[in-house]
Design a protein around this motif. Structure first.
Motif, PDB file in Angstrom:
ATOM      1  N   ASP A   3       0.839  -1.208   0.000  1.00  0.00           N
ATOM      2  CA  ASP A   3       0.000   0.000   0.000  1.00  0.00           C
ATOM      3  C   ASP A   3       0.870   1.253   0.000  1.00  0.00           C
ATOM      4  N   ALA A   4       1.978   1.199   0.733  1.00  0.00           N
ATOM      5  CA  ALA A   4       2.900   2.346   0.759  1.00  0.00           C
ATOM      6  C   ALA A   4       4.332   1.857   0.609  1.00  0.00           C
TER       7      ALA A   4
ATOM      8  N   HIS B   7       0.747   4.905  -2.134  1.00  0.00           N
ATOM      9  CA  HIS B   7       1.267   6.025  -1.354  1.00  0.00           C
ATOM     10  C   HIS B   7       2.774   5.940  -1.195  1.00  0.00           C
ATOM     11  N   VAL B   8       3.385   7.117  -1.043  1.00  0.00           N
ATOM     12  CA  VAL B   8       4.779   7.184  -0.617  1.00  0.00           C
ATOM     13  C   VAL B   8       4.799   7.875   0.745  1.00  0.00           C
ATOM     14  N   ILE B   9       5.474   7.261   1.693  1.00  0.00           N
ATOM     15  CA  ILE B   9       5.706   7.897   2.996  1.00  0.00           C
ATOM     16  C   ILE B   9       7.144   8.393   2.984  1.00  0.00           C
ATOM     17  N   HIS B  10       7.298   9.700   3.123  1.00  0.00           N
ATOM     18  CA  HIS B  10       8.625  10.312   3.061  1.00  0.00           C
ATOM     19  C   HIS B  10       9.122  10.538   4.482  1.00  0.00           C
TER      20      HIS B  10
ATOM     21  N   LEU C 251       1.967   6.487  10.725  1.00  0.00           N
ATOM     22  CA  LEU C 251       1.257   7.185   9.656  1.00  0.00           C
ATOM     23  C   LEU C 251       0.511   6.176   8.784  1.00  0.00           C
ATOM     24  N   ALA C 252       1.165   5.086   8.435  1.00  0.00           N
ATOM     25  CA  ALA C 252       0.515   4.048   7.620  1.00  0.00           C
ATOM     26  C   ALA C 252      -0.706   3.501   8.355  1.00  0.00           C
ATOM     27  N   ALA C 253      -0.549   3.197   9.641  1.00  0.00           N
ATOM     28  CA  ALA C 253      -1.665   2.641  10.414  1.00  0.00           C
ATOM     29  C   ALA C 253      -2.801   3.654  10.529  1.00  0.00           C
ATOM     30  N   SER C 254      -2.447   4.940  10.701  1.00  0.00           N
ATOM     31  CA  SER C 254      -3.486   5.969  10.854  1.00  0.00           C
ATOM     32  C   SER C 254      -4.285   6.154   9.566  1.00  0.00           C
ATOM     33  N   LYS C 255      -3.696   5.802   8.428  1.00  0.00           N
ATOM     34  CA  LYS C 255      -4.419   5.885   7.140  1.00  0.00           C
ATOM     35  C   LYS C 255      -5.045   4.547   6.786  1.00  0.00           C
ATOM     36  N   ASP C 256      -5.003   3.618   7.722  1.00  0.00           N
ATOM     37  CA  ASP C 256      -5.583   2.292   7.536  1.00  0.00           C
ATOM     38  C   ASP C 256      -4.910   1.494   6.410  1.00  0.00           C
ATOM     39  N   LEU C 257      -3.638   1.765   6.167  1.00  0.00           N
ATOM     40  CA  LEU C 257      -2.906   0.976   5.178  1.00  0.00           C
ATOM     41  C   LEU C 257      -2.536  -0.362   5.816  1.00  0.00           C
ATOM     42  N   LYS C 258      -2.452  -1.378   4.990  1.00  0.00           N
ATOM     43  CA  LYS C 258      -2.208  -2.732   5.520  1.00  0.00           C
ATOM     44  C   LYS C 258      -0.796  -3.234   5.248  1.00  0.00           C
ATOM     45  N   SER C 259      -0.106  -2.624   4.277  1.00  0.00           N
ATOM     46  CA  SER C 259       1.230  -3.120   3.954  1.00  0.00           C
ATOM     47  C   SER C 259       2.162  -1.974   3.603  1.00  0.00           C
ATOM     48  N   ILE C 260       3.426  -2.148   3.947  1.00  0.00           N
ATOM     49  CA  ILE C 260       4.398  -1.063   3.780  1.00  0.00           C
ATOM     50  C   ILE C 260       5.776  -1.669   3.484  1.00  0.00           C
TER      51      ILE C 260
ATOM     52  N   PHE D 220       7.029  -1.874  17.573  1.00  0.00           N
ATOM     53  CA  PHE D 220       5.803  -1.218  17.114  1.00  0.00           C
ATOM     54  C   PHE D 220       4.694  -2.255  16.904  1.00  0.00           C
ATOM     55  N   LEU D 221       5.047  -3.355  16.246  1.00  0.00           N
ATOM     56  CA  LEU D 221       4.025  -4.350  15.908  1.00  0.00           C
ATOM     57  C   LEU D 221       3.489  -5.066  17.150  1.00  0.00           C
ATOM     58  N   HIS D 222       4.271  -5.093  18.201  1.00  0.00           N
ATOM     59  CA  HIS D 222       3.770  -5.668  19.453  1.00  0.00           C
ATOM     60  C   HIS D 222       2.631  -4.828  20.017  1.00  0.00           C
ATOM     61  N   LYS D 223       2.644  -3.524  19.735  1.00  0.00           N
ATOM     62  CA  LYS D 223       1.633  -2.615  20.280  1.00  0.00           C
ATOM     63  C   LYS D 223       0.465  -2.410  19.329  1.00  0.00           C
ATOM     64  N   GLU D 224       0.776  -2.386  18.039  1.00  0.00           N
ATOM     65  CA  GLU D 224      -0.225  -1.966  17.030  1.00  0.00           C
ATOM     66  C   GLU D 224      -0.274  -3.055  15.959  1.00  0.00           C
ATOM     67  N   SER D 225      -1.466  -3.664  15.819  1.00  0.00           N
ATOM     68  CA  SER D 225      -1.479  -4.870  14.981  1.00  0.00           C
ATOM     69  C   SER D 225      -2.283  -4.741  13.698  1.00  0.00           C
ATOM     70  N   SER D 226      -2.626  -3.497  13.296  1.00  0.00           N
ATOM     71  CA  SER D 226      -3.488  -3.381  12.117  1.00  0.00           C
ATOM     72  C   SER D 226      -2.743  -3.644  10.808  1.00  0.00           C
ATOM     73  N   LEU D 227      -1.428  -3.515  10.817  1.00  0.00           N
ATOM     74  CA  LEU D 227      -0.660  -3.781   9.589  1.00  0.00           C
ATOM     75  C   LEU D 227      -0.555  -5.286   9.349  1.00  0.00           C
TER      76      LEU D 227
END
Ligand code: ADP
Length: 182
Positions: free
Chosen positions: A23-24, A84-87, A114-123, A151-158
């Motif tokens: 996704d990004a 998307h590009v995340i700079h 930023l990716a998680a806040s935009k609901d992106l699933k892959s980066i 990060f992934l231990h805390k936030e698992s939407s990706l």
């Protein structure tokens, strides 16, 4: 090489970040956001002028003096397969006692947030700071893996995080760092 962490797959591959279909994709930008060499040049070349236009807008409205080291912003992916590009701006290596590890960790954390806040699933990440900015890749790879894992231990939407390494040597270093960390 792959690892599964909760609901997220972490892939370590050799390749060109501009080919990635996540996704990004993350750009190792400089604070001007106006393009440069390395990953930055490749992303702008293949992604086309839309990315540059959005970067200009971001400079004007949000960061008139440039994007600070460690921060991240998002634009379209233009003509890239990634939407998307995340700079983000990595630290220039100045010997390691000038906050480089924390600033590099900020790049990964802020890009993921930023990716998680935009609901992106892959980066997909390149190896931030280890080209023109001179950060030793043995050290940078460990910061990258550790920060992403925490990060992934805390936030698992990706669902997928890809490290896209340009050279076989870089791939080997990241694989060793993965063996140590995960
Ligand atoms: P920095 O200025 O943050 O050091 P660079 O773009 O100079 O960023 O280099 C970061 C890393 O990206 C280096 O390891 C470089 O070999 C690699 N790289 C360069 N072009 C690409 C690309 N198209 N895809 C993936 N990695 C790339």
């Amino acid at each position: 090489m792959e690892r599964i962490l909760g609901q997220t797959k972490i892939s370590i591959i050799q390749g060109d970040i501009t080919d990635q279909e996540t996704d990004a994709v993350v750009n190792a930008a400089n604070s001007s956001l106006m393009g440069g060499g390395g990953v930055d040049g490749a992303i702008h070349r293949r992604g086309g002028p839309k990315i540059h236009e959005e970067c200009k807008k971001i400079r004007k409205t949000e960061w008139p003096s440039g994007l600070p080291t460690g921060k991240a912003v998002i634009t379209t992916g233009g003509k890239l397969k990634a939407r998307h590009v995340i700079h983000t701006v990595g630290p220039v290596w100045r010997g390691g006692n000038h906050g480089e590890p924390n600033l590099l960790a900020d790049c990964y954390r802020n890009s993921l947030s930023l990716a998680a806040s935009k609901d992106l699933k892959s980066i997909s990440f390149p190896s931030i700071s280890t080209g023109a900015y001179g950060y030793p890749i043995e050290k940078a790879s460990r910061v990258a893996l550790k920060t992403v894992t925490e990060f992934l231990h805390k936030e698992s939407s990706l669902r997928e995080v890809v490290f896209t390494l340009f050279s076989p040597y870089d791939l080997k270093i990241y694989e060793e760092a993965t063996e140590e960390t995960l």
